[in-house]
Motif scaffolding. Structure first.
Motif, mmCIF file in Angstrom:
data_model
loop_
_atom_site.group_PDB
_atom_site.id
_atom_site.type_symbol
_atom_site.label_atom_id
_atom_site.label_comp_id
_atom_site.label_asym_id
_atom_site.label_seq_id
_atom_site.Cartn_x
_atom_site.Cartn_y
_atom_site.Cartn_z
ATOM 1 N N GLU A 1 0.830 -1.213 0.000
ATOM 2 C CA GLU A 1 0.000 0.000 0.000
ATOM 3 C C GLU A 1 0.863 1.261 0.000
ATOM 4 O O GLU A 1 0.475 2.288 -0.558
ATOM 5 N N ARG A 2 2.035 1.184 0.635
ATOM 6 C CA ARG A 2 2.915 2.359 0.689
ATOM 7 C C ARG A 2 3.561 2.663 -0.657
ATOM 8 O O ARG A 2 4.165 3.732 -0.825
ATOM 9 N N THR A 3 3.475 1.732 -1.616
ATOM 10 C CA THR A 3 4.017 2.019 -2.952
ATOM 11 C C THR A 3 3.022 2.812 -3.782
ATOM 12 O O THR A 3 3.348 3.274 -4.860
ATOM 13 N N ARG A 4 1.798 2.943 -3.286
ATOM 14 C CA ARG A 4 0.736 3.549 -4.084
ATOM 15 C C ARG A 4 0.529 5.024 -3.756
ATOM 16 O O ARG A 4 0.841 5.470 -2.662
ATOM 17 N N ALA A 5 -0.036 5.763 -4.752
ATOM 18 C CA ALA A 5 -0.344 7.170 -4.530
ATOM 19 C C ALA A 5 -1.758 7.346 -3.984
ATOM 20 O O ALA A 5 -2.126 8.402 -3.504
ATOM 21 N N ASP A 6 -2.571 6.270 -4.085
ATOM 22 C CA ASP A 6 -3.933 6.342 -3.569
ATOM 23 C C ASP A 6 -4.303 4.988 -2.960
ATOM 24 O O ASP A 6 -3.523 4.039 -3.020
ATOM 25 N N MET A 7 -5.491 4.919 -2.383
ATOM 26 C CA MET A 7 -5.892 3.705 -1.692
ATOM 27 C C MET A 7 -6.304 2.619 -2.686
ATOM 28 O O MET A 7 -7.034 2.894 -3.646
ATOM 29 N N SER A 8 -5.838 1.390 -2.464
ATOM 30 C CA SER A 8 -6.169 0.290 -3.369
ATOM 31 C C SER A 8 -7.612 -0.156 -3.165
ATOM 32 O O SER A 8 -8.211 0.075 -2.123
ATOM 33 N N SER A 9 -8.153 -0.830 -4.178
ATOM 34 C CA SER A 9 -9.415 -1.549 -3.974
ATOM 35 C C SER A 9 -9.034 -2.996 -3.650
ATOM 36 O O SER A 9 -7.901 -3.412 -3.892
ATOM 37 N N SER A 10 -9.976 -3.756 -3.095
ATOM 38 C CA SER A 10 -9.580 -5.065 -2.580
ATOM 39 C C SER A 10 -9.095 -5.989 -3.702
ATOM 40 O O SER A 10 -8.271 -6.864 -3.478
ATOM 41 N N ALA A 11 -9.566 -5.759 -4.949
ATOM 42 C CA ALA A 11 -9.117 -6.599 -6.062
ATOM 43 C C ALA A 11 -7.637 -6.368 -6.391
ATOM 44 O O ALA A 11 -6.970 -7.250 -6.930
ATOM 45 N N ASP A 12 -7.118 -5.171 -6.054
ATOM 46 C CA ASP A 12 -5.705 -4.857 -6.346
ATOM 47 C C ASP A 12 -4.749 -5.540 -5.384
ATOM 48 O O ASP A 12 -3.574 -5.722 -5.679
ATOM 49 N N ARG A 13 -5.232 -5.855 -4.169
ATOM 50 C CA ARG A 13 -4.311 -6.214 -3.089
ATOM 51 C C ARG A 13 -3.775 -7.635 -3.239
ATOM 52 O O ARG A 13 -4.553 -8.560 -3.445
ATOM 53 N N PRO A 14 -2.470 -7.793 -3.139
ATOM 54 C CA PRO A 14 -1.915 -9.135 -3.252
ATOM 55 C C PRO A 14 -2.268 -9.973 -2.020
ATOM 56 O O PRO A 14 -2.235 -9.477 -0.898
ATOM 57 N N GLY A 15 -2.675 -11.207 -2.237
ATOM 58 C CA GLY A 15 -2.973 -12.093 -1.118
ATOM 59 C C GLY A 15 -2.593 -13.510 -1.476
ATOM 60 O O GLY A 15 -2.294 -13.804 -2.638
ATOM 61 N N ARG A 16 -2.616 -14.393 -0.493
ATOM 62 C CA ARG A 16 -2.289 -15.798 -0.746
ATOM 63 C C ARG A 16 -3.548 -16.626 -1.012
ATOM 64 O O ARG A 16 -3.525 -17.555 -1.800
ATOM 65 N N VAL A 17 -4.638 -16.304 -0.305
ATOM 66 C CA VAL A 17 -5.884 -17.045 -0.517
ATOM 67 C C VAL A 17 -7.036 -16.136 -0.959
ATOM 68 O O VAL A 17 -7.876 -16.543 -1.748
ATOM 69 N N HIS A 18 -7.062 -14.891 -0.453
ATOM 70 C CA HIS A 18 -8.169 -13.996 -0.753
ATOM 71 C C HIS A 18 -8.183 -13.660 -2.245
ATOM 72 O O HIS A 18 -7.163 -13.287 -2.807
ATOM 73 N N GLY A 19 -9.326 -13.839 -2.877
ATOM 74 C CA GLY A 19 -9.444 -13.566 -4.305
ATOM 75 C C GLY A 19 -8.738 -14.587 -5.174
ATOM 76 O O GLY A 19 -8.530 -14.367 -6.365
ATOM 77 N N ARG A 20 -8.322 -15.738 -4.594
ATOM 78 C CA ARG A 20 -7.561 -16.726 -5.362
ATOM 79 C C ARG A 20 -8.234 -18.103 -5.374
ATOM 80 O O ARG A 20 -7.564 -19.118 -5.558
ATOM 81 N N VAL A 21 -9.563 -18.118 -5.162
ATOM 82 C CA VAL A 21 -10.278 -19.397 -5.142
ATOM 83 C C VAL A 21 -10.110 -20.112 -6.480
ATOM 84 O O VAL A 21 -10.268 -19.510 -7.541
#
Ligand SMILES: [Zn+2]
Length: 279
Positions: free
Chosen positions: A215-235
Motif C-alpha cells: 500500500e505504501r508504494t501507491r499514490a492512492d488507496m487500493s481496492s480489494s481486487a488490487d491487493r496481493p494475497g495468498r488465498v483472498h481472491g484466489r479461489v
C-alpha cells in the motif's frame, strides 16, 4: 473495504500532504454524514491539522482540541480535492483548508454508511465510536489474545472480523491471517490456546506488513481486487505454499477462502452454496 494496511498507509500519505494545513471549514453535503452533535466542528476552524492517525479502520484527523474520526465503510474514500466543485460526485463532506486542496469524503454506491464523528481530542479514544473497539490488531500481544480467546469462544474467522474484539482486520485479512497461521477459518477460538494465539499474532503481523509494504508504494488507496494475497481472491488457484487448490465457503456478503492442505488437514469444508449444513 479498506482494512488496517490501507487505512494506515492513507493516514501516512495524508499527514505528508496536509499536516500544518489550517482548517477553514468542514462542510457536510448530507446532514447524516456527521454522526455527532457536540463538539461543533467549527472549534477546529483556524487551527492547523496536527496529523492524520489511525485507530482500527478509522482515520483520525487531529486538531487541538478536536479530532475528526472518519470511517470509510465499504465504498468511502477521503480524496485530495483540487477542484472543489459545488456538487462533487458521491460527495458526502469536505474539509476546506486556508490554502491548497481540500479533502473530500466520497462514498460510491447506495449504502451511504461512511461517516464522520467529531470528538474531543483528549478523550477521542475513550469516547464513542472508538471506545467500542477492541485492541488494535498490531498492538494485541499473544498473552492478551490467548486470554481473550479463552473467554470468547467463536469461529476464528468471525473473531478476526469483529471490531469489538480486535480492531483493523476485515474480510480479506481474516482470510490471509488464518492461512498464514495454518488454522481453519472455522477453528473455535476457545480451543486455540497460547500456541494458537501466538500463531495468530505472528500471522497478523506478517499479513499487515505485506499489505502495508504494497500500500505504501501507491499514490492512492487500493481496492480489494488490487491487493496481493495468498488465498483472498484466489479461489480455484494453487496455494503459493503447498500447491493445493484454494477453496471457499460463500456467505451473502463475503467469501471465506482457505487452503485445505495448509489449514484443515486436507478436509474440504461444505460450501453454503451447495450445502446449508454450516449456516
Ligand atoms: Zn496450502
Amino acid at each position: 473495504m479498506p482494512e488496517l494496511p490501507e487505512v494506515q498507509a492513507h493516514a501516512e500519505r495524508l499527514t505528508d500532504q496536509f499536516a500544518g494545513s489550517v482548517l477553514n471549514a468542514f462542510t457536510p453535503f448530507k446532514f447524516t454524514v456527521l454522526k455527532t452533535a457536540v463538539p461543533n466542528p467549527d472549534q477546529a476552524y483556524g487551527l492547523p491539522l496536527l496529523g492524520v492517525g489511525r485507530r482500527g479502520k478509522y482515520l483520525l484527523l487531529r486538531f487541538e482540541p478536536i479530532t475528526f474520526a472518519v470511517h470509510l465503510m465499504q465504498g468511502g474514500r477521503l480524496l485530495v480535492d483540487t477542484k472543489q466543485s459545488a456538487k462533487p460526485r458521491n460527495g458526502q463532506a469536505r474539509f476546506v483548508f486556508a490554502e491548497g486542496p481540500a479533502l473530500l469524503l466520497t462514498e460510491a454506491g447506495t449504502e451511504r454508511r461512511a461517516g464522520v464523528w467529531c470528538v474531543p481530542s483528549l478523550t477521542a479514544l475513550s469516547d464513542p465510536p472508538l471506545a467500542r473497539l477492541g485492541p488494535d490488531a498490531l498492538e494485541v500481544s499473544p498473552d492478551q489474545l490467548a486470554e481473550a480467546f479463552a473467554t470468547t469462544n467463536m469461529r476464528l474467522h468471525g473473531y478476526l472480523r469483529d471490531q469489538h474484539l480486535i480492531a483493523g482486520l476485515g474480510r480479506m485479512l481474516a482470510n490471509e491471517v488464518c492461512h498464514r497461521a495454518r488454522l481453519s477459518p472455522f477453528a473455535m477460538t476457545g480451543k486455540l490456546g497460547p500456541v494458537g494465539a501466538n500463531a495468530v499474532v505472528a500471522a497478523i503481523h506478517e499479513a499487515c506488513d505485506d499489505g502495508l509494504a504494497y500500500e505504501r508504494t501507491r499514490a492512492d488507496m487500493s481496492s480489494s481486487a488490487d491487493r496481493p494475497g495468498r488465498v483472498h481472491g484466489r479461489v480455484g488457484l494453487p496455494c503459493p505454499v503447498c500447491d493445493d487448490t484454494i477453496r471457499s465457503v460463500s456467505y451473502s456478503g463475503y467469501t471465506v477462502a482457505y487452503c485445505p492442505t495448509c489449514q484443515t488437514a486436507g478436509k474440504v469444508l461444505a460450501d453454503n452454496t451447495t450445502s446449508r449444513f454450516l449456516k
